[in-house]
Design an enzyme around this catalytic site. Sequence first.
Site, PDB file in Angstrom:
ATOM      1  N   TYR A 277      -4.578   7.769  -6.256  1.00  0.00           N
ATOM      2  CA  TYR A 277      -3.613   6.749  -5.815  1.00  0.00           C
ATOM      3  C   TYR A 277      -3.857   6.373  -4.352  1.00  0.00           C
ATOM      4  CZ  TYR A 277       0.935   4.608  -4.775  1.00  0.00           C
ATOM      5  OH  TYR A 277       1.933   3.756  -4.379  1.00  0.00           O
TER       6      TYR A 277
ATOM      7  N   SER B  23       0.847  -1.184   0.000  1.00  0.00           N
ATOM      8  CA  SER B  23       0.000   0.000   0.000  1.00  0.00           C
ATOM      9  C   SER B  23       0.883   1.234   0.000  1.00  0.00           C
ATOM     10  CB  SER B  23      -0.936  -0.030   1.211  1.00  0.00           C
ATOM     11  OG  SER B  23      -1.765   1.114   1.232  1.00  0.00           O
ATOM     12  N   SER B  24       0.528   2.240   0.771  1.00  0.00           N
ATOM     13  CA  SER B  24       1.268   3.493   0.793  1.00  0.00           C
ATOM     14  C   SER B  24       0.891   4.280   2.038  1.00  0.00           C
ATOM     15  CB  SER B  24       0.935   4.323  -0.446  1.00  0.00           C
ATOM     16  OG  SER B  24       1.457   5.632  -0.343  1.00  0.00           O
TER      17      SER B  24
END
Length: 254
Positions: free
Chosen positions: A159, A145-146
Amino acid sequence: MDTKTKIALVTGGSRGIGKNTALKIAQKGLDVIITYKNSKEEADQVVNEITALGRKAAAFQLDTTSVKNFDEFIQNVSKHLQENTGSAHIDYLVNNAGTALYSPFMQTTEEQMDEMFNIHYKGVFFLSQKMLPFMNDGGGIINISSGLARFAIPGSSVYGSMKSGVETLTRYMAKELGARRIKANVVAPGAIETDFGGGRTRDDKEVNSFISNVTALGRAGLPDDIGGVVAFLCTDDAGWINGQRIEVSGGMNL
């Protein structure tokens, strides 16, 4: 590859975080299969580096935005494994492949959103689903993920939203695959110095300085900060970690 050696499949494993992850997994004693989208040369180099570590490796081309090609890809991988190990199964799937999008909310197009959805959510969903018959019980899925799923930086609305979706999906995976003892977890990197997004974090001094200033450890991340954490989740030592989000950002935006 032998039947006693566990095997991990890492998408987008030819460079950046994916490459580092593949190498760190090999250092843990697993054999590794990587995918690449365009550069076979880069992927072959990673295979050579893994082989030099004493592990076995192979690289297969895969566009993770194209679900229609997943069945053929899986057939090719399973055939390779059957011929080389006697089993068509893997133990760990690392959904790492992805691309960046830096676009203000007011200017983002439907086409841009569709591309992000296909690679960061739909591709992850259906590759995992289609790989399940070829995964050994007791294995694991690690979705990349981020930090942008936790904090907001202008320009990453799509995003970050897709990564948030994957994080929710991961908890459902963990719940529904528990009967097979397959774990599902998220590793969420902060900003990392790679060629991701055109090398923005690595090459833009202003961006790099901003990241360093909002990170408790005072710098942007490196691929070497991430791969070992993913590799750890591909070991028995992490066997009781399930349904979790592990952020690896150096303390970004605390």
